[in-house]
Design an enzyme around this catalytic site. Sequence first.
Site, PDB file in Angstrom:
ATOM      1  N   HIS A 369       5.308   9.295   4.573  1.00 43.29           N
ATOM      2  CA  HIS A 369       4.826   8.400   3.511  1.00 43.29           C
ATOM      3  C   HIS A 369       4.073   7.184   4.008  1.00 43.29           C
ATOM      4  CE1 HIS A 369       7.008  10.326   0.147  1.00 43.29           C
ATOM      5  NE2 HIS A 369       7.907  10.618   1.072  1.00 43.29           N
ATOM      6  N   LYS A 560       3.197  -3.990  -7.677  1.00 46.32           N
ATOM      7  CA  LYS A 560       3.657  -3.140  -6.576  1.00 46.32           C
ATOM      8  C   LYS A 560       4.372  -4.051  -5.590  1.00 46.32           C
ATOM      9  CE  LYS A 560      -0.793  -2.017  -6.025  1.00 46.32           C
ATOM     10  NZ  LYS A 560      -0.810  -0.549  -5.971  1.00 46.32           N
ATOM     11  N   ARG A 561       4.996  -3.470  -4.548  1.00 46.67           N
ATOM     12  CA  ARG A 561       5.573  -4.313  -3.526  1.00 46.67           C
ATOM     13  C   ARG A 561       4.506  -5.247  -2.956  1.00 46.67           C
ATOM     14  NH1 ARG A 561      11.116  -3.406  -1.965  1.00 46.67           N
ATOM     15  NH2 ARG A 561      10.619  -4.833  -0.270  1.00 46.67           N
ATOM     16  N   LYS A 566      -1.658  -4.169   0.956  1.00 48.89           N
ATOM     17  CA  LYS A 566      -1.965  -3.912  -0.456  1.00 48.89           C
ATOM     18  C   LYS A 566      -2.913  -4.976  -1.017  1.00 48.89           C
ATOM     19  CE  LYS A 566       2.493  -1.575  -1.265  1.00 48.89           C
ATOM     20  NZ  LYS A 566       2.152  -0.208  -1.700  1.00 48.89           N
ATOM     21  N   THR A 668       1.092   5.605  -6.394  1.00 50.25           N
ATOM     22  CA  THR A 668       1.416   6.368  -7.595  1.00 50.25           C
ATOM     23  C   THR A 668       1.232   5.476  -8.818  1.00 50.25           C
ATOM     24  OG1 THR A 668       3.725   5.837  -7.097  1.00 50.25           O
ATOM     25  CG2 THR A 668       2.997   8.071  -6.592  1.00 50.25           C
ATOM     26  N   LYS A 672      -0.354   6.063 -12.774  1.00 48.35           N
ATOM     27  CA  LYS A 672       0.291   5.673 -14.033  1.00 48.35           C
ATOM     28  C   LYS A 672      -0.677   4.902 -14.924  1.00 48.35           C
ATOM     29  CE  LYS A 672       4.530   5.572 -11.426  1.00 48.35           C
ATOM     30  NZ  LYS A 672       5.367   4.786 -10.518  1.00 48.35           N
TER      31      LYS A 672
HETATM   32  C1  7GP Z   1       5.014   4.792  -0.097  1.00 50.67           C
HETATM   33  C2  7GP Z   1       3.538   4.640   0.218  1.00 50.67           C
HETATM   34  O1  7GP Z   1       3.287   3.321   0.647  1.00 50.67           O
HETATM   35  C3  7GP Z   1       2.738   4.947  -1.044  1.00 50.67           C
HETATM   36  O2  7GP Z   1       1.371   4.912  -0.772  1.00 50.67           O
HETATM   37  C4  7GP Z   1       3.112   6.329  -1.561  1.00 50.67           C
HETATM   38  O3  7GP Z   1       2.503   6.563  -2.807  1.00 50.67           O
HETATM   39  C5  7GP Z   1       4.619   6.427  -1.744  1.00 50.67           C
HETATM   40  O4  7GP Z   1       5.281   6.125  -0.526  1.00 50.67           O
HETATM   41  C6  7GP Z   1       5.051   7.810  -2.173  1.00 50.67           C
HETATM   42  O5  7GP Z   1       4.548   8.777  -1.314  1.00 50.67           O
HETATM   43  N1  7GP Z   1       5.824   4.505   1.090  1.00 50.67           N
HETATM   44  C7  7GP Z   1       6.986   3.855   0.951  1.00 50.67           C
HETATM   45  O6  7GP Z   1       7.408   3.510  -0.130  1.00 50.67           O
HETATM   46  C8  7GP Z   1       7.740   3.617   2.172  1.00 50.67           C
HETATM   47  O7  7GP Z   1       8.722   2.965   2.179  1.00 50.67           O
HETATM   48  C9  7GP Z   1       7.973   3.919   4.472  1.00 50.67           C
HETATM   49  O8  7GP Z   1       7.270   4.189   3.276  1.00 50.67           O
HETATM   50  C10 7GP Z   1       8.814   5.045   4.867  1.00 50.67           C
END
Ligand code: 7GP
Length: 819
Positions: A369, A560-561, A566, A668, A672
């Site tokens: 991810h 978002k976070r 970002k 995501t 939405k």
């Molecule tokens: C997130 C990604 O930042 C985001 O772009 C993606 O849509 C989402 O996963 C689902 O695939 N990543 C995280 O939330 C995260 O914590 C570190 O990644 C493992």
Amino acid sequence: MNNLNAADLPRPAPRSSNPEIMAAEIIERLTYRIGKDVKVAKPHDWLTATILVVRDRIIDKWMESTRKAYANNSKRVYYLSLEFLIGRLMRDAISNIGLMHEIRDALSSLGVDLDVIAGLEPDAALGNGGLGRLAACFMESMATVDIPAYGYGIRYVHGLFRQQMADGWQVELPETWLAHGNPWEFERRESSYEIGFGGSVETIGGYEDPQRFVWKPAERVIAMAYDTPVVGWRGTRVNTLRLWSAQPIDPILLAAFNAGDHIGALRESNKAESLTRVLYPADATPAGQELRLRQEFFFSSASLQDILRRHLQQYPDFTSLPDKVSIQLNDTHPAISICEMMRLLCDVHGLEFDDAWKITQGTFSYTNHTLLPEALESWPVPLLERLLPRHMQIVYAINANTLVYARKEKKMADQQIRSISLIDEGGERRVRMGNLAFIGSHSINGVSALHTELMKETVFADLHGLYPDRINNKTNGITPRRWLMQCNPGLTGLVREAIGDDFLDDAEKLTALDRFADDAGFREKFAEVKRLNKVRLANTVAQRMGIRVDPSAMFDIQIKRIHEYKRQLLNLVETVALYDQIRSHPELEWVPRVKFFAGKAAPSYHNAKLIIKLANDIARVINNDPAVRGLLKVVFIPNYNVSLAEIMVPAADLSEQISTAGMEASGTGNMKFALNGALTIGTLDGANVEMLEHVGADNIVIFGMTAEEVAKARAEGHNPRAIIEQSAELSQALSSIASGVFSPDDRSRFAGLIDGIYNSDWFMVAADFDAYADAQRKVDAIWSDQDSWNTKTVRNTARMGWFSSDRTIRQYATEIWRA
Ligand code: 7GP
């Protein structure tokens, strides 16, 4: 097993959908399950009673689904994830079993408002952001497309912290979603497993040529299961979300207690329970601490013991495991499962290493991810060795086999060997969990087309060279039930009127809406739905924050976070530039805008917290300046969570998806917003690239550097200072922030943040600024022609159906799980 089926037996209360009967059932639960009289019942009691009635309607299907999977010898999918950001469940469940009107009527006949009690349901925040929310969408979609699946995770007592603002600074407060109990879950005391830590490894059958290894852990805790049913659309299937809770083996050490050591008597018990007490609030950064590794192993081991037990209940041995079981690793957090599977197969069930390895690889698959190098998990060798000595041995064994194969068969050179090794030897020796997940899996997938290509070129380049068939793409999706039907009933109703109900079962049928984009009457209704959603958000903001915003202004939203990649900072700098422009040119026709921000920062992420403070400082100045009254407002809404997103997403005109290209794996939120008829302003990053392909270049505003350009600028070095000097707007905005215009109480507060842009500009804020500001003025121009704006927004809704997580899950099912 006997063939008694509760559904076939006479039941005291018929499971009717007649509102009168349901009202009686709600009262029955209130009386006999909660022990409250109607006269004294509090809103929370009504909520619990209603959930119990809904839950009961799901249970027959749940058992039927489980029986069916058993009877058909179906393959089961296990989704292992340290996070499930599920939010509220009641509305989702009621809507999926098709009883929304009936329950609303039943409650109202009792004088209870469904919306009021639904608003009391705690927002289960067992996740940080995208990765956790994706897991929740996937659970719903797996039930919808009828895949026998279990989600496995941790039942954190405290989910993600509650965010409060103190003078514009983020303050973290504990979140207590279980305060009123959790009527959705079933405690499964019988599904308990022992989990070990530490200790030593004994060899049986001789030191030279051991036949078997036995791990003798020094510490043990119990993992106990809590099950929550997850019902799919139209109640087709009900799957299980199984969350583990840590319990002590001995609740109290009585000998110590009796000797007067009252605290010591509870020490073990506290230690065990603290294992599953809190969710680490790090997003796309590794949590790093020993407790986190303990959490990872705890839930991995419990889940695997459960999976293997269930398999042996049905099949004679483990040779059929890859045909009957798929285990999907949601990022590397559960990657230690690969070693635990090897340990259980070899040490407990007596398989040979090579046979066990084939089974393991055939069973596991891994989703990545993020490419952020600092986010790739690794654990110090001494820590793993101390906490999981047997697993460390297995890591070495896997590594030896892999490196020998790479060297001998694939003729790999030293540098490649170093990069594929499970052990990172640059500095302190660490175990690379990404490499472990890759090597132990038959499928490794990225979450958007661009991200998958970048995986092949960057982090996993050498492993991809070694195993070229493993990497594949599965572009993320969102469940249209929560993110359209439920959060936007107005739009759902309007679409049904226009194109009928087909899209409810197949989101790609939304394309039938495309021709309505040219229908002026329809566009007007579409705009009216949006207006009402904006009024709802305006009311929320007025209630929570006492700020008034005008629903006729453009609602421009970034939620978002908070993360530097970002680029909330890019948005804020542009906001300041716009503020300057409006004041310098009051004679021009400015488009009235409200800029909304929301999101949490990791508590230890200094710059992210500073960005929140900056947003609040800018908001205070702009919102109090009569020169821009009615033209520009800035609102940072505290405590972003799934429920707040459900109000904000349908109310957006403009969706900000402006990450530095190459850094957002997918996104995501972008999906939405577009599904709910917002226009996107975004970079060619993550799934934005595929959204552009689907909605068409006329219906999305794309700007900025490409991933390739970013990589080149970073490699060759770019000169942010020169860029800034060439842009008058940017220089002015940056120097006003840096010099304390927005922070008169501490003029140097943001100097460091802005220095980062001047000195390195790693995230290309300066480099992309002009392109972004131009794109914003293009957005203004489109807005000024409302017909054109509304045509584009209708096309967004019509063309976003492909981004349903049902499509994503079908791809996982056919291409990875073969389920
Ligand atoms: C997130 C990604 O930042 C985001 O772009 C993606 O849509 C989402 O996963 C689902 O695939 N990543 C995280 O939330 C995260 O914590 C570190 O990644 C493992």
